[in-house]
Design a protein around this motif. Structure first.
Motif, PDB file in Angstrom:
ATOM      1  N   VAL A   1       0.839  -1.211   0.000  1.00 15.36           N
ATOM      2  CA  VAL A   1       0.000   0.000   0.000  1.00 15.36           C
ATOM      3  C   VAL A   1       0.870   1.255   0.000  1.00 15.36           C
TER       4      VAL A   1
ATOM      5  N   TYR B   1       1.023   3.909  -3.056  1.00 14.42           N
ATOM      6  CA  TYR B   1       0.699   5.317  -2.840  1.00 14.42           C
ATOM      7  C   TYR B   1       1.768   6.206  -3.475  1.00 14.42           C
TER       8      TYR B   1
ATOM      9  N   HIS C   1      -5.965   4.129  -0.302  1.00 16.72           N
ATOM     10  CA  HIS C   1      -4.773   3.802   0.454  1.00 16.72           C
ATOM     11  C   HIS C   1      -4.757   4.502   1.813  1.00 16.72           C
TER      12      HIS C   1
ATOM     13  N   VAL D   1       1.592   5.374   4.531  1.00 16.95           N
ATOM     14  CA  VAL D   1       1.702   5.918   3.186  1.00 16.95           C
ATOM     15  C   VAL D   1       2.450   7.251   3.153  1.00 16.95           C
TER      16      VAL D   1
END
Length: 209
Positions: free
Chosen positions: A43, A47, A87, A98
């Protein structure tokens, strides 16, 4: 699903698409058994990737030869930025990070390619570089949705990429290929390289310690 040149390109790269579908990382999302730390690492990397993806579309707006293309690339940039909210949701639900991501080699391989293509190439080749992401994810989401369980911790990922709205994004990038790209070796090479980057992205997430 695609028509014209975009359909040909997708069919020519079905070998990589199938490898992605059958990759243990994607199968882990499908079953819900993927270790959370691997998903969260992915993730964060995704991102970072999406920022370059959105920038590529923004550069394509400038290079589009007509108003219709400008509008389409602008909408796709918005779609990429909107996807980033998914995300952020994973950051809240699953503890993904992120905001302080160090891009991996596979991530840099993909983002550097996207941005170089967007800076140096025309609208048709930018479409060829960006379409594999949207088409592959729509195709994966639709395949995973067939056996999806609402209790799967990754159900939001499956729902997002199997959605009608995401299919429409895939079709929009394919329309741009059909409208602007030439049926030549450069277009084929760029499309396939993007597909390879997609596979490497999943593979890096699976092998991440």
């Amino acid at each position: 699903m695609p028509e014209g040149l975009s359909k040909t390109l997708w069919e020519e790269n079905m070998d990589i698409a199938m490898s992605c579908l059958n990759h243990p990382f994607v199968r882990g999302i499908a079953s819900g058994n993927l270790p959370k730390d691997r998903f969260n690492w992915y993730v964060g990397q995704d991102y970072f990737y999406l920022q370059a993806f959105a920038k590529a579309f923004c550069l394509a707006v400038v290079k589009a030869p007509d108003v219709e293309g400008m509008k389409a690339f602008h909408e796709l940039a918005g779609g990429a930025l909107g996807e980033m909210s998914l995300h952020i949701g994973f950051e809240e639900k699953l503890g993904a990070n992120v905001k302080a991501v160090i891009p991996s080699r596979a991530t840099r391989m993909y983002t550097d390619f996207l941005l170089a293509t967007a800076w140096e190439r025309d609208a048709g080749l930018i479409a060829a570089a960006t379409t594999p992401c949207n088409r592959l994810y729509a195709w994966l989401g639709q395949n995973l949705m067939k056996g999806a369980n609402k209790d799967n911790p990754y159900i939001d990922w499956i729902l997002t990429y199997s959605s009608k709205s995401f299919e429409e994004l895939a079709q929009k990038t394919e329309m741009l290929i059909d409208r602007y790209a030439k049926d030549d070796d450069i277009t084929r090479s760029i499309y396939r390289y993007a597909m390879i980057c997609e596979y490497e992205f999943f593979d890096a997430a699976w092998k991440h310690d």
